[in-house]
Scaffold this motif. Structure first.
Motif, mmCIF file in Angstrom:
data_model
loop_
_atom_site.group_PDB
_atom_site.id
_atom_site.type_symbol
_atom_site.label_atom_id
_atom_site.label_comp_id
_atom_site.label_asym_id
_atom_site.label_seq_id
_atom_site.Cartn_x
_atom_site.Cartn_y
_atom_site.Cartn_z
ATOM 1 N N LYS A 61 -1.345 -6.136 2.216
ATOM 2 C CA LYS A 61 -1.172 -4.713 1.926
ATOM 3 C C LYS A 61 0.231 -4.242 2.286
ATOM 4 O O LYS A 61 0.527 -3.053 2.271
ATOM 5 C CB LYS A 61 -2.220 -3.883 2.689
ATOM 6 C CG LYS A 61 -3.604 -4.010 2.040
ATOM 7 C CD LYS A 61 -4.606 -3.048 2.595
ATOM 8 C CE LYS A 61 -4.393 -1.612 2.207
ATOM 9 N NZ LYS A 61 -4.661 -1.317 0.784
ATOM 10 N N SER A 71 -6.411 -5.535 5.510
ATOM 11 C CA SER A 71 -6.146 -6.294 4.284
ATOM 12 C C SER A 71 -7.344 -7.101 3.784
ATOM 13 O O SER A 71 -7.702 -7.035 2.607
ATOM 14 C CB SER A 71 -4.937 -7.211 4.494
ATOM 15 O OG SER A 71 -4.590 -7.837 3.288
ATOM 16 N N THR A 95 -6.700 3.764 5.925
ATOM 17 C CA THR A 95 -6.437 2.436 5.341
ATOM 18 C C THR A 95 -6.065 1.372 6.374
ATOM 19 O O THR A 95 -6.339 0.192 6.178
ATOM 20 C CB THR A 95 -5.276 2.547 4.326
ATOM 21 O OG1 THR A 95 -5.481 3.711 3.549
ATOM 22 C CG2 THR A 95 -5.151 1.330 3.461
ATOM 23 N N TYR A 121 1.153 2.715 3.424
ATOM 24 C CA TYR A 121 1.764 1.979 4.544
ATOM 25 C C TYR A 121 2.839 2.815 5.229
ATOM 26 O O TYR A 121 2.976 2.782 6.455
ATOM 27 C CB TYR A 121 2.323 0.644 4.051
ATOM 28 C CG TYR A 121 2.844 -0.243 5.171
ATOM 29 C CD1 TYR A 121 2.132 -0.418 6.353
ATOM 30 C CD2 TYR A 121 4.066 -0.911 5.036
ATOM 31 C CE1 TYR A 121 2.616 -1.218 7.376
ATOM 32 C CE2 TYR A 121 4.557 -1.716 6.045
ATOM 33 C CZ TYR A 121 3.832 -1.864 7.206
ATOM 34 O OH TYR A 121 4.311 -2.665 8.225
ATOM 35 N N SER A 173 0.826 -1.218 0.000
ATOM 36 C CA SER A 173 0.000 0.000 0.000
ATOM 37 C C SER A 173 0.854 1.258 0.000
ATOM 38 O O SER A 173 1.806 1.394 0.791
ATOM 39 C CB SER A 173 -0.898 0.002 1.241
ATOM 40 O OG SER A 173 -1.509 1.261 1.382
#
Ligand code: NDP
Ligand code: NHF
Length: 332
Positions: free
Chosen positions: A230, A176, A167, A156, A153
């Motif tokens: 992710k 995820s 997220t 992240y 991601s």
């Protein structure tokens, strides 16, 4: 022409509006944002007359027939119910809601108000997903399946820097399996329905959401392994193995390429031409359901199975959302 509004002003909403207009079946008539300035910025790119900062006002408004919801996941269930109860058709981004109870409540609300509720699981409407479904008999008796969607991601690093992006925040029913993992889970549900059993493992972040995980679905004679992440990238495709050959799918969420490899034979490319904006096909599907007022459509069966599985996967892996307690508090 379906007059529609959008909720959420991120890039995915622009992509859906472009797809909707490309289909020739929609007209964007209203934009909602928490800020008027943001609504105006979004609306600048389209001939839109109505801007809203109140969801209640938008739901009551007679300038729309339908709404596309692309807010954070935790808001999908409540926002869908608000619009359905005002007899507006709803196309809601995946996942349809935080958990099975919310999905069932939204489906019941759509039925009670005789309007269409549709989960924007774009994969199911793609020409290549339909080609894949039709090609399943080619592999003979299915034995092993790997559905794989692992994508590092871009948000992240913001999580690692302590910025708490939506997220990776359980308050928004994220992580995820709810995000990337949704595609492999919903693809299995669309292809084979409800499995006999589910076994899930996951690695959790300190925030409480899953960073990545693996799910084993048992369908009797064959099993389906789902890989989702992710926090890492995968370079391998998904595969459906049967006694007569294999189907290989590149980037399952968009079904970029579907290849059949007969056992001991040469690969056959089964891919169909697909529009570059892969949301076009779900926009067409939703428009058809609205035109035909098909309230009890088959997509809701897949949505219900997918949510039931995601809810059970989270139970097994210990991923809890504030939204899971809402119904319990209300009835306590
Ligand atoms: N089908 C696909 O290919 C894709 C689907 N998605 C789905 O779309 C949805 C949105 O994803 P994404 O854009 O990443 O989500 P974000 O968390 O970035 O939020 C989306 C929008 O919701 C509004 N929003 C943001 N934070 C809040 C908040 N705290 N409270 C209320 N509203 C908020 C914002 O709109 P505003 O400021 O205007 O109010 C924002 O533009 C998700 O459900 C995701 O699963 C996402 C990407 C691709
Ligand atoms: O559905 C999705 C598809 O891919 C995106 C990233 O590229 C995800 O973040 C998103 O939620």
């Amino acid at each position: 022409m379906i007059r529609f509004a959008v909720i959420g002003t991120n890039w995915i909403t622009r992509q859906f509006v472009d797809a909707a207009h490309e289909s020739g079946k929609y007209k964007l008539t209203a934009v909602y944002s928490r800020s008027l300035e943001q609504a105006q910025t979004f609306a600048n790119d389209y001939p839109v007359e109505h801007l809203f900062t109140s969801l209640d006002e938008l739901a009551k408004s007679d300038v729309i027939d339908a709404v596309y919801i692309a807010s954070p996941n935790s808001l999908h269930g409540p926002q869908s119910q608000l619009f359905l109860s005002h007899k507006k058709h709803v196309i809601c981004e995946k996942p349809l809601a935080s958990n099975l109870a919310e999905v069932e409540a939204a489906i019941a609300c759509a039925r009670a108000n005789q309007v269409v509720l549709f989960e924007a699981f774009k994969t199911a409407s793609l020409p290549n997903f339909i080609a894949l479904q039709q090609a399943l008999p080619k592999v003979g008796k299915i034995r092993k399946v790997l559905l794989n969607y692992c994508q590092y991601s871009s948000r992240y690093q913001r999580y690692l820097d302590g910025e708490n992006p939506n997220t990776f925040n359980p308050a928004f029913s994220n992580g995820s399996i709810m995000d990337i993992g949704f595609y492999v889970l919903a693809s299995a549900a669309a292809l084979w329905g409800e499995p006999h059993s589910v076994h899930a493992t996951a690695s959790l972040l300190d925030s409480g959401v899953d960073a990545h995980g693996t799910v084993q679905l048992n369908y009797g004679d064959f099993d389906v392994t789902l890989m989702h992440s992710k926090v890492s990238d995968s370079t391998i495709p998904s595969e459906i193995q049967g006694e007569a050959g294999s189907l290989v799918i590149e980037k399952i969420s968009e079904c970029q390429r579907v290849t059949f490899i007969p056992r001991g034979g040469k690969p056959q490319d089964l891919s169909q031409p697909q529009h570059i904006n892969t949301m076009l096909y779900e926009a067409e599907t939703f428009a058809r359901l609205v035109e035909e007022n098909e309230v009890n459509h088959a997509g809701l069966v897949t949505s219900r199975i997918t949510s039931a599985l995601a809810t059970e996967i989270r139970r097994q892996t210990g991923v809890k959302f504030p939204a899971d307690n809402v119904g319990q508090q209300a009835t306590a």
